[in-house]
Scaffold this motif. Structure first.
Motif, PDB file in Angstrom:
ATOM      1  N   GLY A 244      36.999  -4.127  20.143  1.00  0.00           N
ATOM      2  CA  GLY A 244      37.113  -5.109  21.215  1.00  0.00           C
ATOM      3  C   GLY A 244      37.272  -4.396  22.549  1.00  0.00           C
ATOM      4  N   ASP A 245      37.601  -5.164  23.591  1.00  0.00           N
ATOM      5  CA  ASP A 245      37.710  -4.598  24.934  1.00  0.00           C
ATOM      6  C   ASP A 245      39.100  -4.815  25.505  1.00  0.00           C
ATOM      7  N   LEU A 246      39.610  -3.781  26.185  1.00  0.00           N
ATOM      8  CA  LEU A 246      40.749  -3.934  27.086  1.00  0.00           C
ATOM      9  C   LEU A 246      40.183  -4.080  28.508  1.00  0.00           C
ATOM     10  N   SER A 247      41.037  -4.158  29.509  1.00  0.00           N
ATOM     11  CA  SER A 247      40.500  -4.512  30.837  1.00  0.00           C
ATOM     12  C   SER A 247      39.547  -3.437  31.370  1.00  0.00           C
ATOM     13  N   LEU A 248      39.819  -2.179  31.092  1.00  0.00           N
ATOM     14  CA  LEU A 248      38.907  -1.117  31.511  1.00  0.00           C
ATOM     15  C   LEU A 248      38.072  -0.576  30.355  1.00  0.00           C
ATOM     16  N   SER A 249      38.690  -0.404  29.206  1.00  0.00           N
ATOM     17  CA  SER A 249      38.068   0.388  28.138  1.00  0.00           C
ATOM     18  C   SER A 249      37.579  -0.459  26.968  1.00  0.00           C
TER      19      SER A 249
ATOM     20  N   GLU B 249      48.235  12.407  37.852  1.00  0.00           N
ATOM     21  CA  GLU B 249      47.754  12.919  39.138  1.00  0.00           C
ATOM     22  C   GLU B 249      47.755  14.447  39.128  1.00  0.00           C
ATOM     23  N   GLU B 250      48.809  15.030  38.590  1.00  0.00           N
ATOM     24  CA  GLU B 250      48.877  16.498  38.528  1.00  0.00           C
ATOM     25  C   GLU B 250      47.775  17.047  37.610  1.00  0.00           C
ATOM     26  N   SER B 251      47.544  16.395  36.481  1.00  0.00           N
ATOM     27  CA  SER B 251      46.490  16.847  35.564  1.00  0.00           C
ATOM     28  C   SER B 251      45.121  16.788  36.233  1.00  0.00           C
ATOM     29  N   CYS B 252      44.860  15.705  36.946  1.00  0.00           N
ATOM     30  CA  CYS B 252      43.561  15.564  37.611  1.00  0.00           C
ATOM     31  C   CYS B 252      43.388  16.611  38.710  1.00  0.00           C
ATOM     32  N   ARG B 253      44.455  16.829  39.463  1.00  0.00           N
ATOM     33  CA  ARG B 253      44.364  17.812  40.538  1.00  0.00           C
ATOM     34  C   ARG B 253      44.120  19.210  39.972  1.00  0.00           C
ATOM     35  N   VAL B 254      44.862  19.575  38.956  1.00  0.00           N
ATOM     36  CA  VAL B 254      44.722  20.896  38.336  1.00  0.00           C
ATOM     37  C   VAL B 254      43.334  21.033  37.700  1.00  0.00           C
ATOM     38  N   GLY B 255      42.931  20.025  36.928  1.00  0.00           N
ATOM     39  CA  GLY B 255      41.658  20.110  36.226  1.00  0.00           C
ATOM     40  C   GLY B 255      40.468  20.176  37.172  1.00  0.00           C
ATOM     41  N   GLN B 256      40.494  19.342  38.197  1.00  0.00           N
ATOM     42  CA  GLN B 256      39.376  19.345  39.151  1.00  0.00           C
ATOM     43  C   GLN B 256      39.292  20.688  39.875  1.00  0.00           C
ATOM     44  N   PHE B 257      40.448  21.220  40.275  1.00  0.00           N
ATOM     45  CA  PHE B 257      40.429  22.524  40.932  1.00  0.00           C
ATOM     46  C   PHE B 257      39.905  23.613  39.985  1.00  0.00           C
ATOM     47  N   MET B 258      40.372  23.616  38.749  1.00  0.00           N
ATOM     48  CA  MET B 258      39.940  24.644  37.791  1.00  0.00           C
ATOM     49  C   MET B 258      38.430  24.576  37.536  1.00  0.00           C
TER      50      MET B 258
ATOM     51  N   ARG C  41      34.579   1.483  30.757  1.00  0.00           N
ATOM     52  CA  ARG C  41      33.248   0.915  30.998  1.00  0.00           C
ATOM     53  C   ARG C  41      32.814   1.188  32.431  1.00  0.00           C
ATOM     54  N   ARG C  42      32.594   2.447  32.709  1.00  0.00           N
ATOM     55  CA  ARG C  42      32.110   2.895  34.022  1.00  0.00           C
ATOM     56  C   ARG C  42      30.955   3.848  33.772  1.00  0.00           C
ATOM     57  N   PRO C  43      29.844   3.680  34.469  1.00  0.00           N
ATOM     58  CA  PRO C  43      28.688   4.547  34.202  1.00  0.00           C
ATOM     59  C   PRO C  43      28.857   5.948  34.800  1.00  0.00           C
TER      60      PRO C  43
ATOM     61  N   ILE D 163      38.083  12.593  33.518  1.00  0.00           N
ATOM     62  CA  ILE D 163      39.076  11.612  33.962  1.00  0.00           C
ATOM     63  C   ILE D 163      39.186  11.633  35.486  1.00  0.00           C
ATOM     64  N   TYR D 164      39.148  12.839  36.085  1.00  0.00           N
ATOM     65  CA  TYR D 164      39.329  12.923  37.539  1.00  0.00           C
ATOM     66  C   TYR D 164      38.176  12.322  38.329  1.00  0.00           C
ATOM     67  N   GLN D 165      37.064  12.025  37.660  1.00  0.00           N
ATOM     68  CA  GLN D 165      35.953  11.374  38.359  1.00  0.00           C
ATOM     69  C   GLN D 165      36.148   9.860  38.463  1.00  0.00           C
ATOM     70  N   LEU D 166      37.058   9.318  37.692  1.00  0.00           N
ATOM     71  CA  LEU D 166      37.368   7.886  37.818  1.00  0.00           C
ATOM     72  C   LEU D 166      38.065   7.618  39.152  1.00  0.00           C
ATOM     73  N   ALA D 167      37.867   6.416  39.690  1.00  0.00           N
ATOM     74  CA  ALA D 167      38.659   5.982  40.843  1.00  0.00           C
ATOM     75  C   ALA D 167      40.131   5.987  40.450  1.00  0.00           C
ATOM     76  N   ALA D 168      40.998   6.209  41.434  1.00  0.00           N
ATOM     77  CA  ALA D 168      42.432   6.341  41.142  1.00  0.00           C
ATOM     78  C   ALA D 168      42.972   5.109  40.412  1.00  0.00           C
ATOM     79  N   ALA D 169      42.531   3.927  40.799  1.00  0.00           N
ATOM     80  CA  ALA D 169      43.024   2.702  40.143  1.00  0.00           C
ATOM     81  C   ALA D 169      42.577   2.670  38.682  1.00  0.00           C
ATOM     82  N   ASP D 170      41.350   3.092  38.424  1.00  0.00           N
ATOM     83  CA  ASP D 170      40.857   3.134  37.037  1.00  0.00           C
ATOM     84  C   ASP D 170      41.622   4.157  36.202  1.00  0.00           C
ATOM     85  N   ARG D 171      41.930   5.291  36.801  1.00  0.00           N
ATOM     86  CA  ARG D 171      42.711   6.305  36.065  1.00  0.00           C
ATOM     87  C   ARG D 171      44.023   5.734  35.594  1.00  0.00           C
TER      88      ARG D 171
END
Lengths: 138, 138
Positions: free
Chosen positions: B18-23, A61-70, B41-43, B48-56
């Motif tokens: 192969g596939d894991l649940s997300l990747s 969460e900290e990495s995403c917050r920092v990276g998105q802000f930067m 597997r998200r278009p 990373i910060y653009q992923l939904a929090a659950a996907d992250r």
């Protein structure tokens, strides 16, 4: 239990910006790239997977917050995020804003060339932007 | 909504594991390093910060599981984890097992030198280890 101490190499290569709930936030002293390093304040950790699950999630969460802000503040084209640690074993996570005009593009910044230290004016300005944008006390 | 398609550069540079649940899990075709790439597997995701929090969180869990297994299976000294994407914008996360005897040590593997493709026997063996250890179907 050992206590956390910042690795001396990180302390000497970076300017401290302040603390988030898990990580100490550092600005690498290379003015060519907006480059922030997060160091979780946990002793004896070398790998992300060695952190407790709750700490891992906070680090993410900290990495995403920092990276998105930067990326927004410094108008980046691409963010590079990495945990390497081949030279400095203490777990630390790089967030580097990349642009197609930067010296290492499109290669990695790590190991590319010698850092160009900040001048006083640019350091003050970049520190202010990051401390305000990330609500860093200290 | 667009559907996910693996970037052609990743498809051509890697062997699918192969596939894991997300990747989707790929083995980079460079026999010098145990090097696995996770591609959520998200278009249309670059960061990373653009992923939904659950996907992250799932990506982080998958990265830790893969990295920890690789370090044990291949007796690594240090794990390198990175999301760069300067050349291939589709979000992909590298897990690379490093040793002080590898060609790029202690520098980064990215951009170091031309890959040395797997021979058939080593590819079969490494694929088997990873697919079994990570319980990958397919």
């Amino acid at each position: 239990m050992d206590e956390f101490n910042l690795h001396p190499r990180l302390a000497s290569d970076c300017h401290p910006l302040g603390d988030l709930s898990l990580s100490t936030v550092l600005l690498l002293n290379d003015s060519r790239y907006p480059w922030v390093i997060l160091v979780p304040r946990r002793p004896d950790i070398r790998e992300i997977y060695q952190l407790a699950a709750a700490d891992r999630e906070i680090l993410l969460e900290e990495s995403c917050r920092v990276g998105q802000f930067m990326m927004k503040a410094f108008r980046g084209e691409k963010l590079n995020v990495g945990a390497l640690g081949n030279l400095v074993p203490q777990l630390h996570l790089h967030q580097v804003v990349r642009n197609s005009t930067d010296p290492a593009w499109p290669g990695p910044v790590w190991g590319h060339s010698t850092a160009v230290p900040y001048g006083r004016e640019m350091l003050v300005e970049r520190t202010r932007i990051l401390r305000e944008g990330l609500s860093l006390a200290g």
